[in-house]
Scaffold this motif. Structure first.
Motif, PDB file in Angstrom:
ATOM      1  N   LEU A 135      11.860  -3.801   3.389  1.00 39.81           N
ATOM      2  CA  LEU A 135      12.263  -2.673   4.056  1.00 39.81           C
ATOM      3  C   LEU A 135      13.269  -1.857   3.044  1.00 39.81           C
ATOM      4  O   LEU A 135      13.290  -0.475   3.190  1.00 39.81           O
ATOM      5  N   TYR A 136      13.945  -2.739   2.283  1.00 40.83           N
ATOM      6  CA  TYR A 136      14.843  -2.050   1.300  1.00 40.83           C
ATOM      7  C   TYR A 136      14.008  -1.218   0.222  1.00 40.83           C
ATOM      8  O   TYR A 136      14.508   0.111   0.059  1.00 40.83           O
ATOM      9  N   PHE A 137      12.910  -1.559  -0.240  1.00 43.19           N
ATOM     10  CA  PHE A 137      11.947  -0.721  -0.912  1.00 43.19           C
ATOM     11  C   PHE A 137      11.455   0.494  -0.366  1.00 43.19           C
ATOM     12  O   PHE A 137      11.496   1.416  -1.016  1.00 43.19           O
ATOM     13  N   ALA A 138      10.866   0.133   0.718  1.00 40.09           N
ATOM     14  CA  ALA A 138      10.587   1.414   1.641  1.00 40.09           C
ATOM     15  C   ALA A 138      11.505   2.449   1.817  1.00 40.09           C
ATOM     16  O   ALA A 138      11.337   3.857   1.694  1.00 40.09           O
ATOM     17  N   ARG A 139      12.758   2.130   2.378  1.00 34.52           N
ATOM     18  CA  ARG A 139      13.817   2.843   2.537  1.00 34.52           C
ATOM     19  C   ARG A 139      14.381   3.532   1.166  1.00 34.52           C
ATOM     20  O   ARG A 139      14.976   4.740   1.235  1.00 34.52           O
ATOM     21  N   ARG A 140      14.304   2.997   0.017  1.00 38.46           N
ATOM     22  CA  ARG A 140      14.431   3.457  -1.214  1.00 38.46           C
ATOM     23  C   ARG A 140      13.793   4.801  -1.399  1.00 38.46           C
ATOM     24  O   ARG A 140      14.347   5.546  -2.216  1.00 38.46           O
TER      25      ARG A 140
ATOM     26  N   PRO B  21       0.790  -1.279   0.108  1.00 35.37           N
ATOM     27  CA  PRO B  21       0.059  -0.003  -0.064  1.00 35.37           C
ATOM     28  C   PRO B  21       0.747   1.236   0.034  1.00 35.37           C
ATOM     29  O   PRO B  21       0.334   2.224  -0.401  1.00 35.37           O
ATOM     30  N   LEU B  22       2.046   1.225   0.586  1.00 40.78           N
ATOM     31  CA  LEU B  22       2.971   2.531   0.704  1.00 40.78           C
ATOM     32  C   LEU B  22       3.392   2.676  -0.910  1.00 40.78           C
ATOM     33  O   LEU B  22       2.952   3.779  -1.302  1.00 40.78           O
ATOM     34  N   LEU B  23       3.872   1.558  -1.430  1.00 39.64           N
ATOM     35  CA  LEU B  23       4.466   1.927  -3.018  1.00 39.64           C
ATOM     36  C   LEU B  23       3.269   2.489  -3.807  1.00 39.64           C
ATOM     37  O   LEU B  23       3.456   3.295  -4.719  1.00 39.64           O
ATOM     38  N   LEU B  24       2.080   1.872  -3.587  1.00 41.03           N
ATOM     39  CA  LEU B  24       0.967   2.239  -4.608  1.00 41.03           C
ATOM     40  C   LEU B  24       0.543   3.508  -4.343  1.00 41.03           C
ATOM     41  O   LEU B  24       0.171   4.194  -5.263  1.00 41.03           O
TER      42      LEU B  24
END
Length: 493
Positions: free
Chosen positions: A395-400, A342-345
């Motif tokens: 976590l890697y994609f969120a931090r990115r 949901p964050l990335l969307l």
């Protein structure tokens, strides 16, 4: 009360009711059907779910993200969703005979037909649900879903008692879909006839949003179902039933917390992005909230697996106890995974949402499929590799995209470790006093739960956990809903 907080509370209430109803169905049907019959139902649902994951390529959820929507968007969503559903349904039904012969289950043909008909009924409700979620109308949505779920429970259990076997689940699913379709058509904030007009004028918006979402969903379905399909073919249908029900029990905290979060996370985060709010802090707060509730929940499930299995499933499911403990222990790492999609969307990063899901699920699916060749114990143990890997990737994609530091991440989850320790102190002391015997009776199980809750709240205060604000707000809300408590409080004051 803020809109996101109200949305979470309404979503949570819906999830709590849904969990109670679903657990009632599971507990009742576990005493009517054998693990072998439950395995056949899980197989049928898995096959249908994999095929219908193609619908996610034209998911109505693009309506949630779109800044402004019109009737053309609604018509396009309905047209594409209906077209793919009918196509997939006909294709699966055409090969249903071969599928039933592969698994030696003639009743799978009828099961798949009913399951696919329920998917057709959903083509009316899904676009309406997306609009209601966009509008944060979680109260109305919770009411409708709860009524439909009650219908599902009544139909499934009644037919189970009447001897319909595992096909009872398919009849219940069809009844649920039809009732929900009727209610959403009535509650739609626009004339339903306008949505049902044939149109593909806005197909580009649908495909642009759904191409990565659909691929992610297809991967999710493969990850969830293919290992069990392999298990059912190579080992036994009883193994499928045992693994699935063990997974269901250890996912109770997931259903209580994560599902409610996911139901409102994408709309809330999307609204935050549109309004220019600080999404990084919102995400870190979310990790803090989830870990503070989820970690004590899954560890408590692992500790009390034996009485829970006996209570929910009955003595014939005794083999599921060890699997529940292992799956619940591995689930500690899952808290970070649920929030990434949901964050990335919401950020409009559909490609990265797909990539994170693809990498996570590919690794996990490969591990599970390989392990399924060796039985359910190997599948459960493989999760201690799959879950941490998915957490790290998420976590890697969120931090990115959010650029938070490891210190900020640690600051978000460290208080939850203290809360979890306080929450588990009482149950562990009770286990020691019981000489390490985890097979407790119902009064002892209730005492264990009370001790966990009694340690959790002081843990929040000791850690000065952000959840403390939310807990106090919930108490104030409950107080406002109970006029007699307000009168007593005022009198005392």
């Amino acid at each position: 009360m803020s809109t996101p907080r109200r949305a979470f509370i309404m979503s949570s209430i819906e999830q709590y009711l849904a969990m109670v109803i679903n657990v009632s169905v599971i507990a009742t049907m576990a005493r009517i059907l054998t693990p072998d019959e439950v395995g056949h139902a899980v197989t049928g649902i898995g096959i249908g779910a994999i095929a219908l994951s193609l619908r996610e390529f034209v998911t109505p959820e693009f309506l949630i993200q779109k800044k402004d929507i019109d009737r053309q968007d609604l018509s396009t969503s309905f047209t594409l969703l209906s077209g793919i559903t009918i196509f997939v349904g006909l294709a699966v039904f055409a090969v249903s005979g071969e599928i039933s012969r592969l698994y030696g289950s003639p009743e799978l043909v009828l099961f798949l037909l009913l399951f696919l008909l329920s998917a057709v009924a959903e083509t009316i409700s899904l676009p309406v649900i997306a609009v209601l979620r966009r509008n944060m109308s979680f109260g109305a949505l919770a009411n409708m879903r709860t009524v439909a779920l009650i219908v599902y429970a009544v139909v499934t259990i009644t037919l189970g008692f009447l001897g319909f076997g595992f096909v009872s689940y398919a009849w219940g699913t069809l009844a649920n879909a039809m009732v929900l379709a009727c209610m959403t058509a009535y509650a739609a904030p626009y004339p339903i006839s306008s949505m049902c007009r044939i149109s593909v004028a806005g197909w580009r918006n649908v495909v642009a949003f759904g191409r990565f979402k659909g691929a992610s969903q297809a991967i999710d379905r493969i990850y969830e179902t293919v290992p069990q399909l392999i298990l059912g073919k190579i080992i036994s249908m009883s193994s499928v039933g045992l693994y699935n029900r063990a997974n269901t029990i250890c996912s109770i905290p997931d259903r209580l917390i994560m599902s409610a979060f996911y139901a409102m996370a994408f709309p809330a985060l999307a609204a935050g992005v549109r309004d220019g709010r600080d999404i990084k802090q919102a995400y870190l707060d979310t990790l803090s909230y989830l870990s503070g509730i989820y970690w004590p929940g899954v560890l408590l499930i692992a500790l009390t697996a034996e009485p829970i299995v006996n209570l929910v499933l009955g003595p014939q499911w005794h083999e599921a106890i060890l699997i529940v403990r292992l799956l619940a222990g591995a689930a500690v790492f899952w808290f970070a995974v649920i929030g990434i999609n949901p964050l990335l969307l919401a950020l409009g990063q559909n490609r990265d949402a797909f990539l994170s899901s693809f990498i996570c699920r590919s690794i996990a699916a490969a591990l599970l499929c390989t392990a399924s060749l060796h039985g359910i114990l190997a599948m459960a143990l493989s999760q201690f590799v799959a879950m941490p890997a998915q957490m790290i990737i998420s976590l890697y994609f969120a931090r990115r995209h959010l650029r938070f530091t490891f210190a900020e991440l640690w600051g978000a989850i460290a208080p939850s470790m203290l809360v979890t320790s306080c929450s588990m102190a009482g149950p562990l002391a009770m286990l020691v006093a019981n000489h390490g015997n985890a097979d407790t009776n119902l009064p002892q199980l209730a005492a264990t739960l009370v001790l966990a809750a009694a340690g959790w709240f002081p843990g929040l205060m000791l850690a000065n956990h952000p959840l403390l604000v939310e807990v106090r707000l919930v108490f104030k809300t409950l107080l406002s809903l109970a006029p007699w408590l307000r009168r007593n409080s005022a009198t005392t004051g």
